[in-house]
Design a protein around this motif. Sequence first.
Motif, PDB file in Angstrom:
ATOM      1  N   PHE A  46       0.850  -1.199   0.000  1.00 46.76           N
ATOM      2  CA  PHE A  46       0.000   0.000   0.000  1.00 46.76           C
ATOM      3  C   PHE A  46       0.879   1.240   0.000  1.00 46.76           C
ATOM      4  N   ASN A  47       0.299   2.351  -0.467  1.00 42.59           N
ATOM      5  CA  ASN A  47       0.990   3.639  -0.357  1.00 42.59           C
ATOM      6  C   ASN A  47       0.871   4.227   1.049  1.00 42.59           C
ATOM      7  N   GLY A  48      -0.231   3.953   1.731  1.00 44.73           N
ATOM      8  CA  GLY A  48      -0.419   4.467   3.081  1.00 44.73           C
ATOM      9  C   GLY A  48      -1.480   3.691   3.824  1.00 44.73           C
ATOM     10  N   ASN A  59     -21.354   7.726  16.790  1.00 46.57           N
ATOM     11  CA  ASN A  59     -21.176   6.928  15.563  1.00 46.57           C
ATOM     12  C   ASN A  59     -20.201   7.608  14.585  1.00 46.57           C
ATOM     13  N   SER A  60     -19.070   8.036  15.117  1.00 43.67           N
ATOM     14  CA  SER A  60     -18.091   8.712  14.263  1.00 43.67           C
ATOM     15  C   SER A  60     -16.734   8.041  14.399  1.00 43.67           C
ATOM     16  N   PHE A  61     -15.921   8.190  13.357  1.00 41.45           N
ATOM     17  CA  PHE A  61     -14.558   7.677  13.365  1.00 41.45           C
ATOM     18  C   PHE A  61     -13.582   8.849  13.527  1.00 41.45           C
ATOM     19  N   ARG A  62     -12.493   8.559  14.235  1.00 44.02           N
ATOM     20  CA  ARG A  62     -11.427   9.558  14.404  1.00 44.02           C
ATOM     21  C   ARG A  62     -10.100   8.932  14.028  1.00 44.02           C
ATOM     22  N   ILE A  63      -9.295   9.686  13.279  1.00 41.71           N
ATOM     23  CA  ILE A  63      -7.965   9.204  12.909  1.00 41.71           C
ATOM     24  C   ILE A  63      -7.105   9.134  14.163  1.00 41.71           C
ATOM     25  N   ILE A  64      -6.552   7.942  14.417  1.00 43.49           N
ATOM     26  CA  ILE A  64      -5.743   7.775  15.626  1.00 43.49           C
ATOM     27  C   ILE A  64      -4.267   7.515  15.302  1.00 43.49           C
ATOM     28  N   GLU A  65      -3.998   7.096  14.052  1.00 39.65           N
ATOM     29  CA  GLU A  65      -2.618   6.891  13.607  1.00 39.65           C
ATOM     30  C   GLU A  65      -2.602   6.735  12.098  1.00 39.65           C
ATOM     31  N   GLN A  66      -1.488   7.071  11.459  1.00 42.78           N
ATOM     32  CA  GLN A  66      -1.352   6.881  10.017  1.00 42.78           C
ATOM     33  C   GLN A  66       0.116   6.776   9.658  1.00 42.78           C
ATOM     34  N   THR A  67       0.405   6.206   8.511  1.00 42.69           N
ATOM     35  CA  THR A  67       1.781   6.123   8.032  1.00 42.69           C
ATOM     36  C   THR A  67       1.773   6.060   6.513  1.00 42.69           C
ATOM     37  N   GLY A  68       2.817   6.642   5.899  1.00 43.25           N
ATOM     38  CA  GLY A  68       3.016   6.517   4.464  1.00 43.25           C
ATOM     39  C   GLY A  68       2.315   7.536   3.599  1.00 43.25           C
ATOM     40  N   LEU A  69       1.541   8.460   4.175  1.00 43.28           N
ATOM     41  CA  LEU A  69       0.799   9.412   3.365  1.00 43.28           C
ATOM     42  C   LEU A  69       1.588  10.710   3.179  1.00 43.28           C
ATOM     43  N   THR A  70       1.400  11.342   2.032  1.00 47.73           N
ATOM     44  CA  THR A  70       2.004  12.645   1.771  1.00 47.73           C
ATOM     45  C   THR A  70       1.201  13.730   2.484  1.00 47.73           C
ATOM     46  N   THR A  71       1.745  14.949   2.477  1.00 53.96           N
ATOM     47  CA  THR A  71       1.043  16.073   3.106  1.00 53.96           C
ATOM     48  C   THR A  71      -0.305  16.304   2.442  1.00 53.96           C
ATOM     49  N   LYS A  72      -0.338  16.235   1.122  1.00 54.81           N
ATOM     50  CA  LYS A  72      -1.588  16.418   0.381  1.00 54.81           C
ATOM     51  C   LYS A  72      -2.597  15.342   0.741  1.00 54.81           C
ATOM     52  N   GLN A  73      -2.125  14.117   0.874  1.00 60.57           N
ATOM     53  CA  GLN A  73      -3.029  13.021   1.209  1.00 60.57           C
ATOM     54  C   GLN A  73      -3.546  13.130   2.642  1.00 60.57           C
ATOM     55  N   GLY A 133     -12.831  -0.036  15.512  1.00 63.52           N
ATOM     56  CA  GLY A 133     -12.259   0.940  14.602  1.00 63.52           C
ATOM     57  C   GLY A 133     -12.185   0.373  13.209  1.00 63.52           C
ATOM     58  N   ALA A 134     -11.259   0.891  12.433  1.00 64.22           N
ATOM     59  CA  ALA A 134     -11.108   0.413  11.063  1.00 64.22           C
ATOM     60  C   ALA A 134      -9.702   0.705  10.585  1.00 64.22           C
ATOM     61  N   LEU A 135      -9.275  -0.115   9.606  1.00 66.76           N
ATOM     62  CA  LEU A 135      -8.022   0.141   8.906  1.00 66.76           C
ATOM     63  C   LEU A 135      -8.380   0.574   7.492  1.00 66.76           C
ATOM     64  N   VAL A 136      -7.767   1.661   7.045  1.00 64.33           N
ATOM     65  CA  VAL A 136      -8.026   2.172   5.706  1.00 64.33           C
ATOM     66  C   VAL A 136      -6.699   2.135   4.945  1.00 64.33           C
ATOM     67  N   PHE A 137      -6.676   1.337   3.873  1.00 63.33           N
ATOM     68  CA  PHE A 137      -5.457   1.175   3.084  1.00 63.33           C
ATOM     69  C   PHE A 137      -5.593   2.013   1.811  1.00 63.33           C
ATOM     70  N   CYS A 138      -4.618   2.825   1.522  1.00 62.05           N
ATOM     71  CA  CYS A 138      -4.708   3.795   0.425  1.00 62.05           C
ATOM     72  C   CYS A 138      -3.751   3.445  -0.697  1.00 62.05           C
ATOM     73  N   ARG A 139      -4.241   3.664  -1.957  1.00 61.23           N
ATOM     74  CA  ARG A 139      -3.385   3.502  -3.134  1.00 61.23           C
ATOM     75  C   ARG A 139      -3.471   4.772  -3.974  1.00 61.23           C
ATOM     76  N   ASN A 140      -2.330   5.124  -4.571  1.00 66.86           N
ATOM     77  CA  ASN A 140      -2.315   6.286  -5.451  1.00 66.86           C
ATOM     78  C   ASN A 140      -2.774   5.928  -6.858  1.00 66.86           C
ATOM     79  N   GLU A 141      -2.547   4.661  -7.236  1.00 70.23           N
ATOM     80  CA  GLU A 141      -2.942   4.199  -8.563  1.00 70.23           C
ATOM     81  C   GLU A 141      -2.987   2.675  -8.569  1.00 70.23           C
ATOM     82  N   GLY A 142      -3.559   2.088  -9.618  1.00 66.90           N
ATOM     83  CA  GLY A 142      -3.593   0.637  -9.752  1.00 66.90           C
ATOM     84  C   GLY A 142      -4.711   0.005  -8.942  1.00 66.90           C
TER      85      GLY A 142
END
Length: 633
Positions: A46-48, A59-73, A133-142
């Motif tokens: 994954f990209n991030g 019933n809301s989600f809050r970002i608690i940690e992240q890795t691999g993302l750019t500033t824009k992302q 919670g949840a894990l969200v895996f991000c891709r820039n392309e593909g």
Amino acid sequence: MVQKRSPANPKSGHLRKRLLTLISSAVEQDKGLKKALRMIQPVFKFNGVVALHFNEQDNSFRIIEQTGLTTKQRRGLNTILTCVSDFVSQSKKTRRLTRSNGAVIIFTESEVRRNGIHSVFLYFLVKSDRVIGALVFCRNEGQFDKASFKILDSIASLMALLVENKFYKEKARSIAGFVNLDGLTGLYNHRYFQENLSNELLKSQRFNYPVSLLMIDVDHFKNYNDKYGHPQGDSVLKEITRIAKETIRAYDVPTRYGGDEFAVILPYADHDQALRVAERVRKSVGARMFPGRGVHERLRLTVSIGVATYPINAKAKTDLIDRADQALYLAKSEGRNRVCLSLASSSDLIRVGFCPSAFTSSYYGDIQAGLEDVIKEIKRIELSVRAPEQESDYHMLKRIFQYFADEKLDAVAVCTQSKKAIQDLKILHQAKIPVFFFNVPEEIADRTICSYVGYDQREAGRTVGRYLARLIRRKGKIGLLEGLPEPTNRQRVAGFREAIQANPGMSIIAAERADWVRSKAQTVTERILKQHGDLDAIFAVNDEMALGAIEAAKAMGKLNEIFIIGLDGTKEALESIRDGRLTATLNTNPREMGRILLRTIVRGLIKEEKIDSQILSPINIVDLENVDQAMNP
């Protein structure tokens, strides 16, 4: 478009074992979730990866940690949260949510341009039929390799544990933060201040950077509270808190030290940088209008600030706090609404020469006592004292200047009435020794002199005259004892005569020289009293002569019949007032003058601090009503 993942059966034992090791490691607890995400990211290419925590209350989600993302992302993460929240709101039961695991959300072209993320893969973390919670895996392309995501099922419980652990640790820190916060201002409290300063000094010792401390006090705050009430006073403290937060640097630590006193810890700030921050705070507070009584009344308040820096002023926490507090006291004593640097040094020895016109009067001994008070306070100051035997011995003064030059002192304090002696200052100037004058009655036309510390001699004479007019109800006969025919004597006498002439019922019927000397004053006073038996008062233009006049009046049995007033405020004169012999003296506060003098010298040697060319010492009449206060300030 939503795609369903196809079943896959990857080997997950190695990743699960690494996660178990991570969870069991006490050392890794604070960064466990971050490390886990970094372990997962390369396995699935994954990209991030973003970890979310679910709040069951709204019933809301809050970002608690992240890795691999750019500033824009990272800026686009809110879009991801909206998508995930939509999934949850549409899936009322956790079973339906878990069936959605592996769903892929593909963004529109405009969303991709805005967020820099092409698509995300969702995996909800469920524990005991509760969404954690949840894990969200991000891709820039593909495309996502859906077959490889079966591995998540084997580590889902471990990831849920890490998300929960992260959430509860943050919650515990938040609760601990409330313990460390001041309830009124929202600033960190005294307890946190002590802990943070200790930690900051430990880091500064390790990485070799300065730490400065500001101690801030609201001027006359007690008077404001008494006049306008404590609720209004609380509003002032809140407003000053806002001003401080707006004017200090982003990484400075503002705290409420107690009452109306604040402390600010400034990492990486030397004397010069701390002084600039302190001045910004002082000027910002002074420019703000604060509420008075009623809606329309607005008034200004000021603050005094003391500044100390590690390791220049102190090498230990308690010493640094003491130095900043002493600098705050100095700012208060010099008139408030100012910033003062700590004068203490933890290393260099400062050598100062002290040269009064003579020690024929205890006046200069009192000034020296004030110098010694500051030496006890600041430490590491060596005082070299030299003076002529007589006030008119100007040849001896030149030899003293040469001695100071040969000793290569850091600064010299001088008192002289002679213009010729001022010309001899070139000896000190050539040796590049800063010169500070004190107790000199007239302005000194010499640009090489750093500063003058003293008082308005003419106004001192006027003050005595006005006091005497009230004392004898503007009617009576006065005797005047003068000193040597020098500027000090001329200024004092001129001011006194001005005040007496403003009262037609008062007259000076006898005026004679006693040359500043007690024994001569006694002789002169005896002669005046024999010639003018109806005398109402005697004014001696210094305390030494006033004490001589007392002895004469006592010897002739007239001590309780006439008022005797001196001028200087020496310790011996104050004791005589307390004992009921001397009526009053114009207290020029010689001991305080000595304190101000030496503090001014030390400040003049600190390149970051600019000193005034003239600093006036306070003067006031002392009589039986306030002598105790004058003797124990």
